[in-house]
Design a protein around this motif. Sequence first.
Motif, mmCIF file in Angstrom:
data_model
loop_
_atom_site.group_PDB
_atom_site.id
_atom_site.type_symbol
_atom_site.label_atom_id
_atom_site.label_comp_id
_atom_site.label_asym_id
_atom_site.label_seq_id
_atom_site.Cartn_x
_atom_site.Cartn_y
_atom_site.Cartn_z
ATOM 1 N N THR A 16 0.833 -1.212 0.000
ATOM 2 C CA THR A 16 0.000 0.000 0.000
ATOM 3 C C THR A 16 0.870 1.265 0.000
ATOM 4 O O THR A 16 0.403 2.344 0.353
ATOM 5 C CB THR A 16 -0.941 0.014 1.226
ATOM 6 O OG1 THR A 16 -0.175 -0.204 2.411
ATOM 7 C CG2 THR A 16 -2.025 -1.051 1.100
ATOM 8 N N MET A 37 -3.436 0.572 5.394
ATOM 9 C CA MET A 37 -4.834 0.542 5.830
ATOM 10 C C MET A 37 -4.814 0.217 7.320
ATOM 11 O O MET A 37 -4.260 -0.818 7.705
ATOM 12 C CB MET A 37 -5.618 -0.523 5.048
ATOM 13 C CG MET A 37 -5.560 -0.330 3.530
ATOM 14 S SD MET A 37 -6.125 1.290 2.988
ATOM 15 C CE MET A 37 -4.785 1.760 1.851
ATOM 16 N N PRO A 42 -11.081 0.161 10.879
ATOM 17 C CA PRO A 42 -11.373 -0.379 9.544
ATOM 18 C C PRO A 42 -11.827 0.651 8.512
ATOM 19 O O PRO A 42 -11.839 0.352 7.324
ATOM 20 C CB PRO A 42 -12.492 -1.390 9.806
ATOM 21 C CG PRO A 42 -12.514 -1.627 11.275
ATOM 22 C CD PRO A 42 -11.923 -0.429 11.927
ATOM 23 N N ASP A 43 -12.211 1.856 8.966
ATOM 24 C CA ASP A 43 -12.614 2.862 7.973
ATOM 25 C C ASP A 43 -11.508 3.893 7.720
ATOM 26 O O ASP A 43 -11.723 4.876 7.029
ATOM 27 C CB ASP A 43 -13.929 3.550 8.393
ATOM 28 C CG ASP A 43 -13.853 4.177 9.774
ATOM 29 O OD1 ASP A 43 -12.830 3.975 10.464
ATOM 30 O OD2 ASP A 43 -14.800 4.884 10.157
ATOM 31 N N ALA A 45 -7.341 5.011 6.695
ATOM 32 C CA ALA A 45 -6.009 4.732 6.167
ATOM 33 C C ALA A 45 -5.052 5.735 6.797
ATOM 34 O O ALA A 45 -5.471 6.803 7.277
ATOM 35 C CB ALA A 45 -6.007 4.879 4.654
ATOM 36 N N LEU A 72 -6.486 4.189 -3.637
ATOM 37 C CA LEU A 72 -6.215 2.870 -3.055
ATOM 38 C C LEU A 72 -7.019 2.686 -1.770
ATOM 39 O O LEU A 72 -7.630 1.636 -1.538
ATOM 40 C CB LEU A 72 -4.711 2.792 -2.758
ATOM 41 C CG LEU A 72 -4.071 1.462 -2.425
ATOM 42 C CD1 LEU A 72 -4.208 0.493 -3.589
ATOM 43 C CD2 LEU A 72 -2.591 1.686 -2.101
ATOM 44 N N ALA A 73 -7.030 3.718 -0.943
ATOM 45 C CA ALA A 73 -7.760 3.647 0.332
ATOM 46 C C ALA A 73 -9.259 3.490 0.080
ATOM 47 O O ALA A 73 -9.920 2.694 0.749
ATOM 48 C CB ALA A 73 -7.468 4.894 1.165
ATOM 49 N N ARG A 74 -9.789 4.240 -0.886
ATOM 50 C CA ARG A 74 -11.220 4.094 -1.227
ATOM 51 C C ARG A 74 -11.510 2.668 -1.678
ATOM 52 O O ARG A 74 -12.528 2.086 -1.304
ATOM 53 C CB ARG A 74 -11.614 5.073 -2.336
ATOM 54 C CG ARG A 74 -11.721 6.520 -1.890
ATOM 55 C CD ARG A 74 -12.290 7.390 -3.024
ATOM 56 N NE ARG A 74 -12.187 8.798 -2.695
ATOM 57 C CZ ARG A 74 -11.252 9.619 -3.154
ATOM 58 N NH1 ARG A 74 -10.325 9.170 -3.998
ATOM 59 N NH2 ARG A 74 -11.210 10.877 -2.785
ATOM 60 N N ALA A 75 -10.611 2.115 -2.487
ATOM 61 C CA ALA A 75 -10.808 0.746 -2.985
ATOM 62 C C ALA A 75 -10.811 -0.266 -1.847
ATOM 63 O O ALA A 75 -11.380 -1.353 -1.978
ATOM 64 C CB ALA A 75 -9.718 0.395 -4.001
ATOM 65 N N HIS A 76 -10.176 0.077 -0.742
ATOM 66 C CA HIS A 76 -10.175 -0.774 0.455
ATOM 67 C C HIS A 76 -11.321 -0.412 1.407
ATOM 68 O O HIS A 76 -11.345 -0.861 2.553
ATOM 69 C CB HIS A 76 -8.846 -0.636 1.210
ATOM 70 C CG HIS A 76 -7.719 -1.442 0.621
ATOM 71 N ND1 HIS A 76 -6.987 -1.015 -0.466
ATOM 72 C CD2 HIS A 76 -7.214 -2.655 0.953
ATOM 73 C CE1 HIS A 76 -6.064 -1.928 -0.752
ATOM 74 N NE2 HIS A 76 -6.184 -2.930 0.095
ATOM 75 N N GLY A 77 -12.235 0.454 0.956
ATOM 76 C CA GLY A 77 -13.393 0.794 1.769
ATOM 77 C C GLY A 77 -13.112 1.796 2.882
ATOM 78 O O GLY A 77 -13.911 1.923 3.816
ATOM 79 N N ARG A 78 -12.013 2.518 2.756
ATOM 80 C CA ARG A 78 -11.667 3.499 3.801
ATOM 81 C C ARG A 78 -12.320 4.846 3.492
ATOM 82 O O ARG A 78 -12.430 5.221 2.321
ATOM 83 C CB ARG A 78 -10.145 3.659 3.912
ATOM 84 C CG ARG A 78 -9.422 2.315 4.031
ATOM 85 C CD ARG A 78 -9.745 1.656 5.346
ATOM 86 N NE ARG A 78 -9.460 0.232 5.375
ATOM 87 C CZ ARG A 78 -8.858 -0.416 6.382
ATOM 88 N NH1 ARG A 78 -8.449 0.264 7.444
ATOM 89 N NH2 ARG A 78 -8.673 -1.706 6.353
#
Length: 130
Positions: A16, A37, A42-43, A45, A72-78
């Motif tokens: 990341t 992340m 969990p929300d 980064a 990248l963070a958005r793609a991980h749901g952050r």
Amino acid sequence: MTAMVPRLFLDHFHPTSLIAEDAEDADGLGGFLIGFMSPAYPDEAYIHFVGVRPDLRRGGLARELYERFFELARAHGRVRVRAITGPANTASIRYHTAMGFTVRGPVPDRDGPGQDRMEFERSLDVGGAA
Ligand SMILES: CC(C)(COP(=O)(O)OP(=O)(O)OC[C@H]1O[C@@H](n2cnc3c(N)ncnc32)[C@H](O)[C@@H]1OP(=O)(O)O)[C@@H](O)C(=O)NCCC(=O)NCCS
């Protein structure tokens, strides 16, 4: 600032993190970002460090590294990114302000006795314009 980046960050957070290569330079490194992340939140980064080679500064490279990390963070749901810096690092404070982060501090003793820090936070505007 080399003490900011012990090898463990490279070993464990390279999936990341980002490197900007300068094809015209023998060394090849133009800048880098170390981020991850958050395992605890969990929300969120977190960006641990961003650095741009001195002769390449003020050309938008750190902005591009951050924007790629935001994706990248958005793609991980952050939905939120945090970072910190020292109160004397005015370039970092101005940069983070320009990047839309809120700034809080100096927070006294945040990293230990006498280690005051500025805290940065930015929403990722998930579902809206960035
Ligand atoms: C902070 C740092 C990463 C900025 O990198 P950069 O590639 O020069 O930043 P950018 O060109 O993308 O700047 C984006 C915007 O941030 C602001 N900004 C960046 N550096 C600034 C400075 N020194 N003074 C005032 N504003 C600054 C500006 O608004 C800039 O837009 P502009 O150039 O169009 O005015 C770079 O100065 C650096 O590597 N510093 C040493 C390492 C460090 O302190 N890292 C942060 C600690 S975590």
